[in-house]
Design a protein around this motif. Sequence first.
Motif, PDB file in Angstrom:
ATOM      1  N   LYS A  89      39.567  16.925   0.750  1.00  0.00           N
ATOM      2  CA  LYS A  89      38.386  16.572   0.113  1.00  0.00           C
ATOM      3  C   LYS A  89      38.881  15.514  -0.964  1.00  0.00           C
ATOM      4  N   ARG A 106      39.301  12.354   0.795  1.00  0.00           N
ATOM      5  CA  ARG A 106      38.058  11.856   1.210  1.00  0.00           C
ATOM      6  C   ARG A 106      37.159  11.221  -0.371  1.00  0.00           C
ATOM      7  N   LYS A 145      36.062   7.469  -0.824  1.00  0.00           N
ATOM      8  CA  LYS A 145      34.772   7.127  -0.977  1.00  0.00           C
ATOM      9  C   LYS A 145      34.343   6.606  -2.211  1.00  0.00           C
TER      10      LYS A 145
END
Length: 241
Positions: free
Chosen positions: A188, A191, A195
Amino acid sequence: MSEITLTNSFNTVTNKTIDTQKLLSMINVARKSCGENQIRNNVLIERVKDELDGETYKIFVGHKNGAQIEIIEMNIKQALRVAARESKAVRRVLVDKLESMHVASQKSGKSQSGLPEYRQARTLKMSVDAITNLFDLMPNLSDEAKQCAAANIVNPIVGFEAVPLPALEQKYYTAGEVGEMLEVSANKIGRMANKHGLKTEEYGKYFLDKSAYSSKQVEAFRYNDNGVKALQHAIHGVEVA
């Protein structure tokens, strides 16, 4: 510490040594063949002193075109390390010439006394090429990561700290370490960083790391304190202090 001697002779090469006038000529010929700008004697002298800091070499005072110039005499192994500072294209031309010179002088003297040094120098050259190829495959690596990789490969070959390990001015954290801090998974963290565009120098740097899925070395982004704060804000909505 360098040994300083006054003389007017230069442009000499023996089976174990070369002076900066000869090396400068070789570098500039190689640079010209690769379409690169030539360098001046004072630039090479500064580079040699920096590369060979703390080692023994000879400094001469000579004259060229009516001007007084500084000349350094070093061994071939030291010259190969100076040559390693050139670009990949120039280095390949230059190192091949230095090696050929070393082999030819050994044959003419019918002496094998320099064979261990030659083998070590060749191993060093091959290692430097391997490092360069590695860096070409991993263009995002930070300067600290490149220096660390070079130190770990080169220093064991030459037997001393030719390439010092970098001093990191701040702590860097892996995705796993940041995930533990923020109570989320390392995946996470990656990610969210992708992002929100957080994999930049403002928030951390790329380092060499072992792949989690194989024995290969891969580029891995590590986060500084700013990166941790930015991820905390992105994940938990906490304002960055």
